[in-house]
Structure formats: structure tokens, C-alpha cells
Design an enzyme around this catalytic site. Structure first.
Site, short mmCIF file in Angstrom:
data_model
loop_
_atom_site.label_atom_id
_atom_site.label_comp_id
_atom_site.label_asym_id
_atom_site.label_seq_id
_atom_site.Cartn_x
_atom_site.Cartn_y
_atom_site.Cartn_z
N HIS A 67 67.47 20.08 35.12
CA HIS A 67 67.21 19.33 33.88
C HIS A 67 68.08 19.84 32.72
O HIS A 67 67.65 19.85 31.57
CB HIS A 67 65.74 19.39 33.47
CG HIS A 67 64.80 18.75 34.45
ND1 HIS A 67 64.37 17.46 34.35
CD2 HIS A 67 64.21 19.26 35.57
CE1 HIS A 67 63.54 17.18 35.36
NE2 HIS A 67 63.43 18.25 36.11
N ASN A 140 58.01 13.49 35.26
CA ASN A 140 59.24 12.79 35.62
C ASN A 140 59.03 11.28 35.50
O ASN A 140 57.92 10.84 35.23
CB ASN A 140 59.62 13.10 37.07
CG ASN A 140 60.27 14.48 37.22
OD1 ASN A 140 60.82 15.04 36.27
ND2 ASN A 140 60.18 15.02 38.42
N HIS A 331 56.17 23.97 29.86
CA HIS A 331 55.52 24.71 30.95
C HIS A 331 54.24 23.95 31.35
O HIS A 331 53.35 23.76 30.51
CB HIS A 331 55.18 26.12 30.44
CG HIS A 331 54.35 26.93 31.38
ND1 HIS A 331 54.37 26.75 32.74
CD2 HIS A 331 53.49 27.94 31.15
CE1 HIS A 331 53.55 27.61 33.30
NE2 HIS A 331 52.99 28.35 32.37
#
Ligand code: HDD
Length: 716
Positions: A67, A140, A331
Site C-alpha cells: 500500500h 479494502n 492499525h
């Protein structure tokens, strides 16, 4: 919103200021180093030179290992439906309240400077700055993942990244090592079908869905838990590119998606996404024909409906790319009370990986102090020191940097649950220490088949073409052969199509016989074992085509014209498009003012040299004899129209503009009465019935693409 919440002293505005060093000393000359004589050597004592150069030399930090290429934006989230029944999280209980967010969209495989429109998964990471701390939903644009256990992630990423010996290809999975790994990893099949579908080449970040992927838990004040999956549904609807177009954009404008995001926010056309949840009760955990802890499986919306509970609006671009978009650290383990994780083995490994990677990437344990990462409330704990520590703990007043203590009245002390202390869901866990995958994770083909079968015919065709492209680049025959066998497990007809083009011999009849051999077909064995469970064989929610929203907000239309064009036609179209939230850009033979036949003027912002049809959603050619005469002589104008047609885009022409279309290789469609008419999505009007023309064109743009066009015979 953003202003309110940020640490103002760290926001520097250089307007009307004098240049200083980092120690605040004013600088008198920044263009000439200090030398011994005009033509002499530079002196080491030039502190300004040394500081400027040293800072520059250290400007780069490691890019994200995956990413790396991304774009961010600020915004807010607003809840519609109070979810107190399910969760104690304030952000999911307080309707009408706006919570600030920062979102980063990304591609996965390419390096930081790679192109936006490559075929890949898109990251969709959201940081909610809630009143109970930061909650990161690191998702995603696809609801499933390649692998079931995170221990395989380094292998997956090594295989997908450029090959180790020559660092090629960039930002593409179309190479041997990726397909070698895929062909040996049946659990990836479902995700592969997503990546090879139109979802792998979204038109823009505004036009794609987002998914939290994993099963999380919502935990209410009574400590009761429900399983949950999070969804983002784009208000602008879903739309994708065509593969040939995506590849060309990668060269013409590698910043395509980044620029769209930036510009639409600057123009006030704010990207919006509804937040949806799917909820499964604890007691129903084993009711489905898939394991809800398996990240290679989705929960079909027809079985578990998506409830829309809120909306996110992105309304402000970052002030500084590095400080915000690059330094933001997400995270999945950043959760708030009322939201918890599950035993999904992919999620469990992620809970380790993200902090670990930030320590390296952002240079130490204080990355949470970087402004974009800070929660919007004061942090109180006994963590101290480390590289680049910013916080100045008032330890002179309160000496204790440990707990328990009496020197600071035992502060800061843990909060009780009633005070908002985070309490982990008390799930009962028992088991042997064992390196093993649950049997319930073994069915790798049923949902790949569900996905493929739920597509429309054009969407299925695109998947076949994507397989042909990707596998067509694979040098090793045995890898291609293995992949055809996997495809056959999903759909034999698709395997036949793919095999033909990629030089693999595939005997359909003997394969079908083989499929009957249950020992060989593990998928069906497992599927039949769970056939008593809830399942579907068709999920229309998975198809982008079936869920198209026919509005044109944010769509960009190229208007091809030259001196002498028909201004009235232009003006009517402009009014209609702008009123519907679309954009219009004049492309001409030169930049600047272009005069219409009636003396009116428009500004050309692009020429045929600086832009291309692939950068637009639709094309319009207004009439005007002189203008069309010029365009007819211009190969680039003809190519512009033909290429847009080839990419199935809506086209419109008025007056003499229709003559230009006649010169292009656009196919006519034969009608039953023997006559012909322009192909689908090609709107023309010789007369001045602007109302009908613009309305027909508006509707065509709302369709986005006309897949039924037979464009194979037209050169690209
Ligand atoms: Fe990951 C970054 C999403 C599996 C390890 N991941 C990263 C980002 C997104 C995701 C959106 C970029 C965040 C940003 O913009 O800064 N990752 C996912 C999703 C996954 C997933 C949806 C599967 C459901 N990831 C995954 C696994 C691991 C990682 C299994 C390792 C165990 N991901 C990382 C990472 C990254 C990362 C190495 C690289 C940069 C970063 O974290 O901040 O830790």
C-alpha cells in the site's frame, strides 16, 4: 472540523514570512553557499548550507511495504441509526454527531511512485477520531482476501511484488512468481476472481465500495456480542475502467485517481460513502455454508442484509502530503470500547504486523504523537522517551512514571468499564497448541463460483479477458496449466475460454468426468457436507452492473471543438451537465480562448496533445461547419472519438458534428426494417432540438458504458 481538532502550533503558514533556519535564525541568502572568495571553496562553517543539505539528505522515509501508493483526505462520519442494542461504542450510538475522520486510499503492490490505475486491490483505510479514542477500519475495496492465515502474508506479498532478480514488473501481478504462488494456493481463488473483475480497476475512489473484510464483534453495555462486517457503499455508485483504458491512463496520467479525489474535494463535489453493517448473532455462528472467521469468504447480502447506519463525507484535502497522508499510521487493532476483534487468523496476525511496521517506517515508538495519528483527547500513561518524543510530561510536578504510585496519587489509574475502560469480550477459548487450519476453511471454490455466477455476461467476459492478459504473461507453461485447473473448478466454460488463448491443452470432457470424482473435487465434498446450512447460489449484490446508479455526478465530458463551433449547442449541454453535477472540459487545437461562429467564446484547457479520450467518461462534438472541418482533418480528433467508442463510452454530436462521427469507425446497428442507426450510446441530432439531445446524452452518461457494442474489429 479539521481546524478545530488539530494542534494549531504545529500548523505553519509561510505566507508573508521571512526565511529562518530550524533554530529560528533569519537567513540572509539561501542561493549562495559561504565561500572563501567568490570563486573559492565552500566553507564548513556555513551552518545554513549544512542544515539545509542535511535535512534534504534525510527527507525520505521507507515507503510502506504494501500500500505504498496512496492518497488521503479529511472528512467526517455521521451516524443515522443508534446501534446501542449492539454496541457501547459512542460513535455507533450518537446519531447526528459528526466524528472527524482521515481516509487513505491506496493500491497494494506498486511502489510509491507507481501509477494509480493498475489492476490491483485498493486499500480503503479509515481513521475515526472518536471521543473514546481512535478507531481504525483498515479495509479494502474487496470483501475477501487472498489468504486465510496471516503467516502466509510475507509469501503472498513477495510473490506479488516485482520479481527478486530484476525488480520487474512494477505494480503488476502479471508475472510468473505471483501466478506460481496463486496456482499453489487454492484459498486465493475467490479473491482472484474479485481482482480480475472490474473491481480491480475502479474508475475513481468515489466509485468503489469498501469493506472491513474481517468479522469483528460489536459488544454492548451488557457485555453481549454480535458478529459484524463493515461495508462502505459509495453514494456516487460503482464504476470501473476498461482494461485497455486503465493501462493507457497509467501512462497519460499516472495520478488519475489521486487527482480526481483532490479535484472533486476542491470543487465541493465531496466523496460520500454510506456505512453499512451485516450482523450475525452469536448463536448463528455455525448456520452458514462458510466459516464466518474465514477471510476468504463473504456473507452474501441476500443471506445477511446490509443495514445502512451512517455516512462518511470527505470534505477537505490534506495541507501537506507527507505530514498527513504519508505519516498516517493505521492499525486494525485500534479499536474502541464496544468494538472488538475475532479469532479470524488473518486478523490476529494483522494485530501484530501494523505496529511492528510503523516502528520501522516512522522511526520509533512515538509515531502516535505525529499530529495525524494523535487521538483528539489527551493521552495519559507512563510511556516515556524514545526517538523523537514530542510530549513533555510534567514529571517535575508529578514524579511518578509508573503504576501503582503514591507520588502522583496513583494517577493515571485504569478506568472501570463504567468510566469507559476498554474491556475485551470474554470469549471462552480452549484448545491444543496446534499448527492447523480448521476443516471448515477448506472450501475454496464455492464462493468463487458464486461471485462468477452473479456477474452479468459483460462482467464475466472481462474476467475471462483479465485471466487471458495476466496468465498470457506467465512464461512457465506448468503454472498456466495449474491455473486452468483451478478455473475449471469454478467454471468449466471459463477454463475452456482461457485455456484456448494461453496455449494450454484442456480436455473439457475428461475434466468433467474428473470433476465427478469426489476425491478430486474437495470443494464440492465440503460444500455438500454443509449443504444443510444457509447458502445462496446467486448474489446480485456482487455485480456492479446490476447495482448501477444512473446519475452522472462527478463524470467528466470532453467537448471537442475548434474555432467556428456552434455555441448554442455547447451552452445547452453545459447547462444540463453542470446542473447534474458533471464536469465538462473543452479540448481543442490550441489552449486559451476559442471563438464560436456567433462570436461567443469558451476557454480550451486542454489540447489534443495534452489530453486523451481515456481521461474522460464521455465525448461531445458540437456542430459548426468551420470547427468540424478542422477536426475532420485532425487524426488525433478522429482517434479521440474512436478510442472513446472502443472503450464503450457515451458519445454525442450535434449539427455538423454528426459528419465527424460518420468519418469515424463507429458501427451502425442494423434495424429490423433494413435501415441502420447509430450504435448504443451514440447520441446524434442534426436539428436544434437541444432538449432531446442533452437529455438522451445525460441518460447515456448515466449508463457509464455500453458493453453491448461490438468493438473487437476496431483497432485501439
Ligand atoms: Fe494490510 C497496510 C488492508 C492484510 C500487513 N493493509 C495496509 C493498508 C491497508 C491494508 C488499507 C494501508 C494503510 C494505509 O493507508 O496506511 N491488509 C489490509 C486488508 C487485509 C490486510 C483489508 C486483509 C483483510 N495486511 C494484511 C495482513 C498483514 C498486513 C495479513 C500481515 C500480517 N498491511 C500490513 C502492513 C501494512 C499494511 C505491512 C503496510 C504499511 C502499513 O501496514 O502501515 O503492516
Amino acid at each position: 472540523m479539521k481546524q478545530e481538532n488539530e494542534q494549531k502550533e504545529l500548523h505553519v503558514n509561510n505566507a508573508d514570512t521571512l526565511l529562518t533556519t530550524n533554530t529560528g535564525v533569519r537567513v540572509s541568502d539561501t542561493d549562495n553557499s559561504l565561500k572563501a572568495g567568490e570563486r573559492g571553496p565552500t566553507l564548513l562553517e556555513d551552518f545554513h548550507f549544512r542544515e539545509k543539505m542535511t535535512h534534504f539528505d534525510h527527507e525520505r522515509i521507507p515507503e510502506r511495504v504494501v500500500h505504498a501508493r496512496g492518497s488521503g483526505a479529511h472528512g467526517y462520519f455521521e451516524l443515522f441509526e443508534d446501534m446501542s442494542r449492539y454496541t457501547s461504542a459512542g460513535i455507533l450510538r450518537h446519531t447526528g454527531k459528526q466524528t472527524p475522520v482521515f481516509v487513505r486510499f491506496s493500491t497494494v503492490v506498486g511502489f510509491r511512485g507507481s501509477a494509480d490505475t493498475v489492476r490491483d486491490v485498493r486499500g480503503f483505510a479509515v481513521k475515526f477520531y472518536t471521543e473514546e479514542g481512535n478507531w481504525d477500519l483498515v479495509g479494502n475495496n474487496m470483501p475477501v482476501f487472498f489468504i486465510q492465515d496471516s503467516i502466509k502474508f510475507p509469501d503472498l506479498v513477495h510473490a506479488a511484488k516485482p520479481e527478486p532478480h530484476n525488480e520487474m514488473p512494477q505494480a503488476s501481478a502479471a508475472h510468473d512468481s505471483f501466478w506460481d504462488f496463486m496456482s499453489l494456493t487454492p484459498e486465493s481463488m475467490h479473491m482472484l476472481f474479485w481482482v480480475l473483475s472490474d473491481r480491480g480497476i475502479p474508475r475513481s475512489y468515489q466509485n468503489m465500495e469498501g469493506f472491513g473484510v474481517h468479522t469483528f464483534r460489536l459488544v454492548n453495555e451488557q457485555g453481549e456480542s454480535h458478529f459484524v462486517k463493515f461495508h462502505w457503499k459509495p453514494v456516487a455508485g460503482m464504476a470501473s475502467l476498461v482494461w485497455d483504458e486503465a493501462q493507457k491512463i497509467a501512462g497519460k496520467n499516472p495520478d488519475y485517481n489521486r487527482q480526481q479525489l483532490w479535484e472533486s474535494i476542491e470543487e465541493g463535489n465531496f466523496p460520500e460513502y454510506e456505512l453499512g453493517v451485516q450482523i450475525i448473532e452469536e448463536k448463528d455462528e455455525f448456520m452458514f455454508d462458510f466459516d464466518i472467521l474465514d477471510a476468504t469468504k463473504l456473507w452474501p447480502e441476500e443471506l445477511v442484509p446490509v443495514r445502512i447506519i451512517g455516512k462518511m463525507t470527505l470534505n477537505s484535502n490534506p495541507d501537506n502530503f507527507f505530514a498527513e497522508t504519508e505519516q498516517v499510521a493505521f492499525h486494525p487493532g485500534h479499536v474502541v470500547p464496544g468494538i472488538d476483534v475475532t479469532n479470524d487468523p488473518l486478523l490476529q496476525g494483522r494485530l501484530f504486523s501494523y505496529v511492528d511496521t510503523q516502528l520501522l517506517r516512522l522511526g520509533g515508538p512515538n509515531f502516535q504523537e505525529i499530529p495525524i495519528n494523535r487521538p483528539r483527547m489527551q493521552v495519559h500513561n507512563n510511556q516515556r522517551d524514545g526517538f523523537m518524543r514530542q510530549t513533555i510530561n510534567q514529571d517535575r510536578k508529578n514524579r511518578a512514571n509508573y503504576y501503582p504510585n503514591s507520588l502522583n496519587n496513583n494517577s493515571p489509574r485504569p478506568a472501570t468499564a463504567a468510566e469507559g475502560g476498554y474491556v475485551h469480550y470474554q470469549e471462552k477459548v480452549e484448545g491444543h497448541k496446534i499448527r492447523k487450519r480448521s476443516e471448515s476453511f477448506n472450501d475454496h471454490y464455492t464462493q468463487a463460483r458464486l461471485f462468477y455466477n452473479s456477474m452479468t455476461a459483460p462482467e464475466q467476459k472481462h474476467i475471462a479477458e483479465a485471466f487471458n492478459f495476466e496468465l498470457g504473461k506467465v512464461e512457465h507453461l506448468h503454472i498456466r496449466e495449474r491455473m486452468v485447473e483451478h478455473i475449471a473448478q469454478v467454471d468449466v466454460a471459463l477454463a475452456v475460454q482461457v485455456a484456448q488463448e494461453i496455449g494450454v491443452e484442456f480436455d473439457e470432457a475428461s475434466w468433467k468426468a474428473k470433476l465427478k470424482d469426489t476425491a478430486h473435487n474437495v470443494a464440492d465434498k465440503v460444500a455438500s457436507a454443509v449443504s444443510s446450512k444457509k447458502s445462496v447460489t446467486d448474489s446480485p449484490a456482487l455485480s456492479m452492473e446490476k447495482n448501477k446508479k444512473e446519475h452522472i455526478k462527478g463524470r467528466k465530458v470532453a467537448v471537442l471543438l475548434a474555432e467556428g463551433f456552434n455555441h448554442e449547442a455547447y451552452q445547452h449541454l453545459q447547462q444540463t451537465l453542470l446542473a447534474n453535477g458533471a464536469e465538462l472540459e473543452v479540448v481543442s487545437t490550441m489552449l486559451g480562448v476559442i471563438k464560436a461562429a456567433d462570436g461567443q467564446q469558451v476557454e480550451a484547457k486542454k489540447t489534443f496533445n495534452t489530453t486523451a479520450s481515456v481521461l474522460y467518461d464521455a465525448v461531445f462534438v458540437p456542430g459548426g461547419k468551420e470547427s468540424v472541418q478542422k477536426l475532420l482533418k485532425l487524426g488525433k480528433a478522429v482517434h479521440f472519438i474512436e478510442e472513446a467508442y472502443l472503450h464503450h463510452k457515451p458519445l454525442a454530436a450535434s449539427g455538423e458534428g454528426v459528419d465527424l462521427f460518420a468519418e469515424c469507425r463507429l458501427r451502425d446497428v442494423a434495424l429490423s426494417d433494413g435501415s441502420t442507426q447509430m450504435d448504443k450510446g451514440v447520441v446524434t441530432a442534426r436539428d436544434t432540438n437541444w432538449q432531446d439531445l442533452t437529455e438522451a446524452f445525460r441518460q447515456a452518461i448515466g449508463q457509464h458504458r455500453f458493453w453491448e457494442r461490438m468493438v473487437e474489429a476496431i483497432p485501439g
